[in-house]
Design an enzyme around this catalytic site. Sequence first.
Site, short mmCIF file in Angstrom:
data_model
loop_
_atom_site.label_atom_id
_atom_site.label_comp_id
_atom_site.label_asym_id
_atom_site.label_seq_id
_atom_site.Cartn_x
_atom_site.Cartn_y
_atom_site.Cartn_z
N ASN A 60 0.83 -1.20 0.00
CA ASN A 60 0.00 0.00 0.00
C ASN A 60 0.87 1.25 0.00
OD1 ASN A 60 0.63 -0.75 2.70
ND2 ASN A 60 -1.20 0.21 3.53
N GLU A 62 0.26 5.12 0.85
CA GLU A 62 -0.70 6.11 1.37
C GLU A 62 -0.32 7.52 0.94
OE1 GLU A 62 -1.21 5.32 5.56
OE2 GLU A 62 -2.38 3.52 5.10
N GLU A 73 -3.18 -4.41 -3.25
CA GLU A 73 -3.68 -5.20 -4.38
C GLU A 73 -3.57 -4.39 -5.66
OE1 GLU A 73 -5.05 -4.73 -1.47
OE2 GLU A 73 -6.11 -6.50 -0.73
N CYS A 113 -11.01 -3.50 -3.98
CA CYS A 113 -10.02 -4.47 -4.46
C CYS A 113 -10.67 -5.76 -4.92
CB CYS A 113 -8.97 -4.73 -3.38
SG CYS A 113 -7.88 -3.32 -3.18
N1 THU Z 1 -5.53 -1.56 2.38
C1 THU Z 1 -4.99 -2.34 1.39
O1 THU Z 1 -3.84 -2.13 0.98
N2 THU Z 1 -5.75 -3.34 0.89
C2 THU Z 1 -7.02 -3.63 1.29
O2 THU Z 1 -7.67 -4.47 0.70
C3 THU Z 1 -7.58 -2.96 2.47
C4 THU Z 1 -6.86 -1.73 2.91
C5 THU Z 1 -4.72 -0.45 2.91
C6 THU Z 1 -5.24 0.90 2.54
C7 THU Z 1 -4.68 1.76 3.63
O3 THU Z 1 -3.37 2.16 3.25
C8 THU Z 1 -4.58 0.83 4.83
O4 THU Z 1 -4.70 -0.48 4.32
C9 THU Z 1 -5.65 1.06 5.88
O5 THU Z 1 -6.91 1.04 5.32
#
Ligand code: THU
Length: 158
Positions: A60, A62, A73, A113
């Site tokens: 991820n 951010e 994903e 996702c």
């Molecule tokens: N997040 C993902 O990377 N994949 C998911 O399917 C759920 C959430 C990340 C997004 C954000 O950076 C952090 O988790 C908290 O929501």
Amino acid sequence: MSDLQLPYRSFASVHDLPDEDRLLLMAARAAIPHAYAPYSGFRVAAAIRTGMGRVVTGFNLENASYPVCLCAEQTTIAAVRTQYPEESLEAMAITVSSKEHKVSQPASPCGQCRQLLFEQENINKHPIRLILQGEVGEIWVFDRCSDLLPFGFTGDFL
Ligand code: THU
């Protein structure tokens, strides 16, 4: 009344997984430190194995403007589809880590996702296997992404 089922297998330990699944999960885990999650403190990493046996990882990313955040994903699928457009997706492992607590159960892909995975599976040559684990604890294996999105929306509706 429908008797819709959610078929998945649960494994108590990574040692119970088939070798290929275990290696993919380990690759995802190795990518966790690279995740950029300063706002949530919730790191997510994924690893995709392609039809050529290539393993591609992502995580991820951010952003201070929260809606701009990219899920693991998304970055991982985009990496494979853009860098290796000829290759199919065989399997994807997803793992997480939280600065708040030890995540002891698999974190399910978010709704967005699931929709992304669903379409990528539909254009793939075959189902995409999903291997999910928290930071520790049991592992869930789904044979196909569509099992996570019953009645999913497709381009056929358009
Ligand atoms: N997040 C993902 O990377 N994949 C998911 O399917 C759920 C959430 C990340 C997004 C954000 O950076 C952090 O988790 C908290 O929501």
